[in-house]
Design an enzyme around this catalytic site. Structure first.
Site, PDB file in Angstrom:
ATOM      1  N   GLY A 109      16.379  18.774  56.472  1.00 41.49           N
ATOM      2  CA  GLY A 109      16.575  17.907  57.625  1.00 41.49           C
ATOM      3  C   GLY A 109      16.969  16.471  57.347  1.00 41.49           C
ATOM      4  O   GLY A 109      17.109  15.686  58.286  1.00 41.49           O
ATOM      5  N   CYS A 164      23.636  24.313  58.248  1.00 41.04           N
ATOM      6  CA  CYS A 164      22.646  24.671  57.220  1.00 41.04           C
ATOM      7  C   CYS A 164      21.751  23.446  57.028  1.00 41.04           C
ATOM      8  O   CYS A 164      21.963  22.666  56.101  1.00 41.04           O
ATOM      9  CB  CYS A 164      23.342  25.049  55.918  1.00 41.04           C
ATOM     10  SG  CYS A 164      24.554  26.372  56.081  1.00 41.04           S
ATOM     11  N   ASP A 206      26.777  21.769  55.184  1.00 39.21           N
ATOM     12  CA  ASP A 206      26.200  21.408  53.882  1.00 39.21           C
ATOM     13  C   ASP A 206      25.803  22.735  53.240  1.00 39.21           C
ATOM     14  O   ASP A 206      24.692  23.218  53.408  1.00 39.21           O
ATOM     15  CB  ASP A 206      24.989  20.488  54.093  1.00 39.21           C
ATOM     16  CG  ASP A 206      24.420  19.986  52.781  1.00 39.21           C
ATOM     17  OD1 ASP A 206      25.195  19.523  51.928  1.00 39.21           O
ATOM     18  OD2 ASP A 206      23.182  20.066  52.595  1.00 39.21           O
ATOM     19  N   CYS A 240      25.672  20.005  46.902  1.00 43.47           N
ATOM     20  CA  CYS A 240      25.023  19.217  45.848  1.00 43.47           C
ATOM     21  C   CYS A 240      25.286  19.865  44.488  1.00 43.47           C
ATOM     22  O   CYS A 240      24.400  19.989  43.659  1.00 43.47           O
ATOM     23  CB  CYS A 240      23.531  19.045  46.112  1.00 43.47           C
ATOM     24  SG  CYS A 240      22.612  20.587  46.231  1.00 43.47           S
TER      25      CYS A 240
END
Length: 448
Positions: A263, A259, A329, A382
């Protein structure tokens, strides 16, 4: 800028973000670029928009008693009051009378005399009576919710998971400005050289403890600097830099980033393998996958191939056991990045966490067979919600006995992170107040 134009821009953005679910960081960047704002005007616009969003519930608490008898306000009137009260309470360099005057003039342009009278009355009452204290709120959860502008369900959830003291730390830290951090591209420039070059142009830095490539910007605008524009450095939060640092990377490895957009971690992986090897990157949206390729080109990294795909179906594209390392991620609630994206806390509902967890579980299950035996997979988010982090990993390990948390993960963490708060048998949870970073979770699994 033309008279009132900056505040009108702020009002339009806030209405779109607050009522239509627009993304604050995206809309702000577009507006600053479209209007070609000076750095000073851009900074003020950003301050008004982010500050209003950060403090929305507390501001609403301030104006509520003056609006009790009013019928439902039009959205733009509500947001005009919010942004005006924010400036009066938090921006010392703008006098109250100037804020009130501009708000009244904007309301005359956009509405009728009744609305401008209402706006004038509410703002003058607040100017006259001052800030209404939250101490009279007897429920400590509700008080913390309003004082720090976090929805009550979210505060309750964090208190259930971490207790009141950690929750207070999270909520108050989310009101503070997030320091800007960058990562040097070490194949093109050393960190020491970057420090000296930036210093020569008035940009002051500190070394990050999270990554040997990381720098904190303490003074100056990095986004206008040639090192950023020409791809010698890229912007990335410190806690996010920890991901590639903890993937146990070396040249010639085949790495999957499941994922990948936008970038930051993908390009960091390519830098850590010295651009010698293969970084296969995917994103659900073609436009976002293209952003990863564009970032790789800017940073002069050739080992990255980014393409559009749903990573839940990568078994149709790649053979089993194709990769030495995998980064997942995962899409998440984003509750660790509220300082930079304050609108998230109002747009998210508790049910979203459970919906996202189903996607996280599915992704873990789908990419696991692509890892070679003895290979390592980093899972990161996150967010600071246990359901998306420790509990997701616990369930995955219970269902996949050929995987385990890599014991060397804990030993390889930077020393200051070892044995600290947030460590569990399933990985590391970083809270925003601990190291003045985004909130973040990561762990490293090994395939036996």
């Amino acid at each position: 800028m033309a008279k009132y134009q900056l505040r009108e821009s702020a009002l339009e953005l806030l209405t779109r973000i607050g009522e239509e679910g627009g993304y604050s960081h995206v809309l702000l960047d577009q507006e600053i670029s479209k209007r070609q704002l000076s750095s000073k005007d851009g900074a003020l616009l950003t301050e008004i928009v982010y500050g209003t969003l950060q403090n929305k519930l507390k501001i609403d608490y301030q104006i509520h008693s003056y609006l009790a008898k009013q019928k439902k306000l039009k959205p733009w009137v509500k947001w005009l009051l919010y942004m005006s009260v924010y400036q009066m309470l938090y921006l010392e360099r703008v006098p109250d009378h100037a804020v009130i005057h501009e708000a009244v003039e904007i309301s005359k342009i956009k509405g009728h005399k009744g609305i401008s009278s209402l706006v004038n009355g509410v703002l003058r009452n607040i100017q006259r009576n001052g800030v209404r204290s939250t101490e009279q709120i007897s429920d400590p959860i509700e008080q913390l919710s309003i004082e720090t502008s976090h929805p009550k369900w979210l505060v309750e959830r964090w208190v259930d998971q971490y207790g009141i003291e950690i929750t207070k730390g999270i909520c108050y830290q989310n009101l503070k400005h997030l320091p800007m951090s960058v990562r040097v591209q070490p194949i093109r420039i050393t960190r020491d050289t970057a420090i000296e070059e930036l210093k020569s142009r008035g940009i002051q830095t500190e070394i990050s403890r999270f990554s040997s490539q990381g720098l904190l910007i303490t003074e100056g605008n990095i986004l206008n600097d040639p090192l950023f524009k020409e791809g010698f450095i890229s912007v990335q939060d410190q806690s996010s830099m920890l991901v590639a640092e903890m993937m146990d990377l070396s040249p010639e490895l085949a790495v999957l980033d499941a994922c990948s957009a936008p970038g930051g971690k993908t390009t960091h992986i390519a830098e850590k393998i010295y651009d010698k090897g293969e970084v296969v990157a995917y994103d659900l949206h073609k436009k976002k996958a293209n952003l990863v390729n564009e970032k790789a080109i800017l940073l002069q990294l050739n080992s990255i191939q980014a393409a559009q795909a749903d990573s839940r179906n990568l078994g149709d594209i790649h053979e089993r056991e194709s990769f030495d390392r995998i980064l997942l991620d995962a899409p998440c609630s984003g509750l660790g990045v509220l300082r930079g994206k304050p609108d998230i806390k109002y747009h998210k509902q508790e049910q979203d966490i459970f919906n996202l967890r189903r996607i996280q579980d599915s992704l873990l299950t789908s990419v696991a067979p692509l890892l070679k035996k003895g290979g390592k997979m980093v899972y990161s988010t996150c967010t600071i919600d246990r359901h998306e982090n420790e509990e997701a990993i616990k369930q995955f390990l219970n269902q996949n006995d050929n995987f385990a948390v890599d014991p060397s993960f804990y030993d390889e963490l930077p020393g200051f992170l070892q044995n600290g708060r947030g460590m569990s048998e399933y990985g590391l949870q970083i809270f925003p107040q601990q190291w003045d970073t985004d909130g973040f979770f990561l762990t490293r699994l090994v395939k036996r």
